[in-house]
Each structure stands twice: as C-alpha cells, then as structure tokens.
Design an enzyme around this catalytic site. Sequence first.
Site, PDB file in Angstrom:
ATOM      1  N   PHE A 174      54.305  30.234 -18.181  1.00  0.00           N
ATOM      2  CA  PHE A 174      54.976  28.998 -17.762  1.00  0.00           C
ATOM      3  C   PHE A 174      54.365  28.433 -16.485  1.00  0.00           C
ATOM      4  O   PHE A 174      55.078  28.041 -15.563  1.00  0.00           O
ATOM      5  CB  PHE A 174      56.486  29.218 -17.597  1.00  0.00           C
ATOM      6  CG  PHE A 174      57.173  29.606 -18.874  1.00  0.00           C
ATOM      7  CD1 PHE A 174      57.150  28.761 -19.966  1.00  0.00           C
ATOM      8  CD2 PHE A 174      57.838  30.818 -18.989  1.00  0.00           C
ATOM      9  CE1 PHE A 174      57.768  29.109 -21.161  1.00  0.00           C
ATOM     10  CE2 PHE A 174      58.465  31.185 -20.169  1.00  0.00           C
ATOM     11  CZ  PHE A 174      58.430  30.325 -21.260  1.00  0.00           C
ATOM     12  N   ILE A 175      53.048  28.374 -16.460  1.00  0.00           N
ATOM     13  CA  ILE A 175      52.346  27.895 -15.276  1.00  0.00           C
ATOM     14  C   ILE A 175      52.055  26.403 -15.400  1.00  0.00           C
ATOM     15  O   ILE A 175      51.278  25.970 -16.262  1.00  0.00           O
ATOM     16  CB  ILE A 175      51.026  28.672 -15.062  1.00  0.00           C
ATOM     17  CG1 ILE A 175      51.306  30.181 -15.051  1.00  0.00           C
ATOM     18  CG2 ILE A 175      50.353  28.211 -13.778  1.00  0.00           C
ATOM     19  CD1 ILE A 175      52.342  30.639 -14.052  1.00  0.00           C
ATOM     20  N   GLU A 221      61.693  26.637 -11.086  1.00  0.00           N
ATOM     21  CA  GLU A 221      61.808  26.786  -9.631  1.00  0.00           C
ATOM     22  C   GLU A 221      63.202  27.255  -9.206  1.00  0.00           C
ATOM     23  O   GLU A 221      63.787  26.776  -8.243  1.00  0.00           O
ATOM     24  CB  GLU A 221      61.420  25.496  -8.904  1.00  0.00           C
ATOM     25  CG  GLU A 221      59.929  25.184  -9.035  1.00  0.00           C
ATOM     26  CD  GLU A 221      59.418  24.283  -7.940  1.00  0.00           C
ATOM     27  OE1 GLU A 221      59.943  24.343  -6.817  1.00  0.00           O
ATOM     28  OE2 GLU A 221      58.484  23.524  -8.218  1.00  0.00           O
TER      29      GLU A 221
END
Length: 386
Positions: free
Chosen positions: A161-162, A360
């Site tokens: 999930f970059i 995040e």
Amino acid sequence: MVDFSLSDEERQIRDTVRSFIGKEVIPLEDEVLRNERAGRPGLGADVIKELQSKARKAGFWGINTPEEYGGLDAGPLMSAILTIETGRTFVPFSFGGSADNILYAGTDEQKQRYLIPTIEGERRSCFAITEPGAGSDARNISARAVKDASGDWIINGEKTFITGGNEADFVMVFAVVPDAGVTCFLVDRDMGWKSEPIPTMGQWGPASLVFDDVRVPNDNILGEVGKGFELAMAWIRNGRFMIPARAIGAAERLLQMAIDYANIRQSMGHLIGEYQAIQWQIADSQVEIEATKWLTLYAAWRVQQGLDARHASSIAKLNGAEMANKVVDRVLQIHGGMGYTKELPIERWYRELRLLRIYEGTDEIQRRTIARNLLKGHVRLGGIGE
C-alpha cells in the site's frame, strides 16, 4: 482577543488558488471521469506537468518548501487552507516543487542527489514503511537490512500500500538493522527493488514493493542507523492534518452540489429542498464541515507555533475522515438514483473518501491515540491556549 481573520496577503493567496482550481483544474473533471470509465488513468503525466507549470508561473511552487530552495514556505496553517482549496476537485492535481519533509534531514550530498531533484520535479519519491504484517503497528516491521563485508547494506522484505510506489524512481524505505533498530534508506529503483500495482475500489493506485537482496551503499542511510522510527513518525505527523483539510474541500464541494440539486429537483409538486428530511441532511453536513474546519486549522496552528500537535492532529483526522464519509453519503442520497450512477462524480467521491478512514492511521488507531493520551495524562481536558 482571538482573531480568526486572514491577512490581506493570505486572503489574496487563498483566492488566487481558488480561482486557479476553478478555472484550470475543475474543467478537467469530465475528462478524468471519461478516462477512468474506460480504464485509463484520469490524466496523463503531461497534463499534470502543464498544470503545475501554469501554477508555477502564477507563483505557486513548493507550498511548504523553504524559500532557500525556491519554495513559497507558506507554513502549516496556510498550507492547510490551500489544501482545502485543492480538495474541492477530485482531479489528481497537486502543486509542484515539494519534497518529503524528512529528505531535509539528509546530508549535503543526499540533498543534491534526492532532495533538490525532487523539488524540481526531476525525481519522484515514495515513503515505504507499511508491510503486509505491519500496518497501524509500524514498530512490527519485518524488512531487514544487514551490512556485508563490503560495507554495503543488503535489504530484504516487502512493503505494501505504498502511495506513488509504481511511479517513484527512489524510495525512503524503513528496515530493521539487527541490534540497532529501524533505519531509513534511500534506495534508487535501479538498485533492484520492484513494484506491482494493487487494485483498489477507488482511484488510489498504491503499490507492493519487493526487496530481494537489494544492495544499498552505506552513504544512502537517511539520518542515523537505528533512528528511522523517529523519521517515520515525523513524516506521518507532518501530513496528518492535511487529510482532514482535503476532506473539508471535498465535503464543501459536495454539499454545494446537494444544495443546487435541492433547489431545482421537484418531487410530489415541491422542490425537495422544501422537505425537512433534505433540510436536516444539509444542515447537519454544514455543522460537521465547520467543526472539522476549526479542528484542522487548530492542529495546523499548533504545528506552526512549534507546539506538540499530535493529539490535535489525531482529533482532526478522525473527525474529518468520518465527516467526509457522512457528507458524501447524504449527498448521494439526496441525488437519489442519479447519485449512484457514473454520470455524476458523486459515486467516485464516495469511493475515494472512504480511504480517509484507513490510511495514515485508521479511525481505530486515532481513537486509541486520543484515549491513551487522556487516560495516561499526556493531555488534559480544558487545555485551551496551552
């Protein structure tokens, strides 16, 4: 006395950005929707580059970048306000001239190789800490970096999930050095790491990164060995309040769509805006947007004042992510069947905004952070002005 007004200069900057988004970016939304329906990227890199060039000519380059590097250095508070403006469109546009905040921690040689070319748009970076088995628990990462006899580091592991991982030509990757701890490495793509796209329900295009005996020179350590976790947290804290800022822009745009529709759509002989069921949805949305706005600007203000903003940012992020999802759901409901179609951008917003509750720091992690801070006495209630 508390002054909530913007200075003349700040208001002019905000209005100029609002005008730019309205005239140059929002008109591209139909093209984005057509391309995405056909399975193509929303906009080509050349179109984004042209938009950034126009913005640069208007004086908007490196919103958060220090003036010594040619940036605007607008500061956290103004950056949040400008992010609200760019959030009013789903076109994947951002102002150029910026680089990840932790790249400024590099050596002079690293700044020449990575920071400055990134600011100028000649290089693209990505931040890689999340792993299949280490998402919210970043301290549990399993990627390893071992120094060999030559003095180089050999990195093995997988990141997932970059954001920007498919497009980046270098990565800030975090790996555990045995007996030392988490360390950050600057790793060029041509050093051997590979990326694979991860399909998602929205237009976010993250990647899986694989490091298989990737050799990295010792000079490519960012910061110090074993001090990578502090860099990672600095990166995350720096941008957390920007997420609810973007949510505000999206929610205000969506709410305006609902207001406009409620004033023209008739049902059973009346405009639907005359019905209490619709009025309450509009009123609740406005209240929630305003609450998020002040929570977000307060968090940004704390950052700008050099105060600890972690707690305030968690509150703003949690509130903003949930608010945006409530608002888009109401707006889709107000539009009825048309809101569910791909003829309007509402369903696209619906899928995109769902991500805010995950990346995040999930909603659950934000609640854990907020509760822990209160239970352990790290923050106290009624601390206005502290």
